[in-house]
Write an enzyme that holds these catalytic residues in place. Structure first.
Site, PDB file in Angstrom:
ATOM      1  N   ASP A   1      -0.781  12.417 -15.029  1.00 29.01           N
ATOM      2  CA  ASP A   1      -1.494  11.647 -14.005  1.00 29.01           C
ATOM      3  C   ASP A   1      -1.256  12.188 -12.597  1.00 29.01           C
ATOM      4  OD1 ASP A   1      -1.912   9.901 -16.234  1.00 29.01           O
ATOM      5  OD2 ASP A   1      -0.090   8.806 -15.731  1.00 29.01           O
TER       6      ASP A   1
ATOM      7  N   GLU B   1     -10.275   5.039 -17.436  1.00 27.96           N
ATOM      8  CA  GLU B   1      -9.160   4.878 -16.489  1.00 27.96           C
ATOM      9  C   GLU B   1      -9.151   6.042 -15.500  1.00 27.96           C
ATOM     10  OE1 GLU B   1      -5.994   4.894 -19.334  1.00 27.96           O
ATOM     11  OE2 GLU B   1      -6.050   7.072 -19.610  1.00 27.96           O
TER      12      GLU B   1
END
Ligand code: FUB
Length: 318
Positions: free
Chosen positions: A36, A195
């Protein structure tokens, strides 16, 4: 015999091809397991703020930061937020952070136990402090898993918070960067959204990007849509996805994008399953060039293309 010869040639070709792919998988930008990545540039230095990976069930409880002058050589700046020490309201699942600069301060947004927090500092490497003593976005609201914050600061200083897994929400932050009007939260979930929302602006147009599928799925990939404002409406691109698995590179996604200051030159930071033997809990961070075509569409990213030449950041883009 002829059949045997053909099979031998085929096997040799396959071996060469697989070997070639192995040789050319780019070297991860950060050492060890991270995911991420949020990449940014402040005052001539690039920074990556990742999730610390390699822990069962994404169980990390702190965030570190890395810095670089050229996008190729990265220095570990150490822990910038430690839930055990710095937070009173969460102690686990430190996921998917992002950074923004405004009003001369740095604001670090992060997922903590499936809620979203914000921490402040006067330096991009911290130390960061929790000004609220509670989540900025609490669990249970907005019909989504409350994770994966992204803050985009527009040229006029207006800042927008995007968040959510399952649904994508956006809300304008107040000038203090640590509060917002809950009644103004708008759902903007694009088709296929899962997401990892990210927003960038180029030539007056706003690009909303996101990851589709689950991060444990090799098909995990990045799509985008374009709109006239930070809150949309966003029109999905025709050439989605622009980042996806290829060969030994699996589950390429949950990305962010940085512009080389003063240049129309862009790079995408993303994670993939570690090579070899990675999976959705053992991921690694890579950087590849990201390009726009003459119509403003984002060209498909080559996950085998590394950052090429030493790259000095010259000035600051907020
Ligand atoms: O790293 C933990 C979670 O995995 C993130 O919050 C999601 O976006 C996925 O990448």
């Amino acid at each position: 015999m002829r059949r045997h010869a053909k099979l031998t040639i085929l096997a040799t070709c396959l071996t060469v091809c697989v070997g070639y792919a192995r040789e050319t998988a780019i070297t991860p930008s950060l050492p060890g397991a991270h995911a991420d990545p949020h990449i940014a540039c402040f005052d001539g230095t690039y920074y990556i703020y990742p999730t610390t990976d390699g822990i069962a069930g994404w169980g990390s409880s702190s965030f570190s930061c890395f810095s670089s002058a050229d996008l190729m050589h990265w220095k570990n700046e150490g822990v910038i937020l430690d839930f055990q020490k710095d937070l009173s309201w969460a102690d686990e699942r430190a996921w998917a952070p992002c950074i923004a600069r405004n009003n001369g301060n740095y604001y670090f947004y992060y997922s903590a136990a499936q809620q979203i927090g914000v921490a402040m500092s006067d330096s991009p490497t911290g130390p960061f402090e929790d000004p609220l003593g509670k989540p900025l976005v609490a669990r249970g609201a907005y019909q989504c898993q409350v994770i994966d914050p992204m803050v985009f600061v527009d040229e006029d200083g207006s800042a927008y918070l995007y968040f959510g897994q399952g649904n994508c929400n956006v809300v304008k932050l107040n000038d203090d960067m640590i509060s917002f009007d809950p009644d103004q939260v708008k759902r903007i979930t694009p088709k296929g959204y899962n997401e990892g929302a990210f927003v960038l602006k180029r030539r007056g147009r706003y690009y909303l990007m996101w990851s589709s599928y689950d991060t444990r799925d090799p098909r995990y990939c990045v799509n985008y849509a374009v709109g006239p404002s930070p809150t949309g409406p966003f029109t999905p691109a025709a050439n989605n996805p622009i980042l996806k698995q290829r060969g030994i590179v699996k589950a390429a996604g949950h990305h962010s994008v940085v512009q080389v200051p003063g240049e129309d030159q862009w790079f995408i930071a993303y994670h993939r399953f570690q090579i070899p033997d990675g999976n959705g809990y053992n991921r690694e961070v890579c950087i590849s060039p990201l390009r726009f075509d003459s119509t403003g569409s984002i060209a498909p990213v080559d996950v085998f293309e590394p950052v090429h030449a030493p790259l000095q950041a010259q000035q600051t883009v907020d």
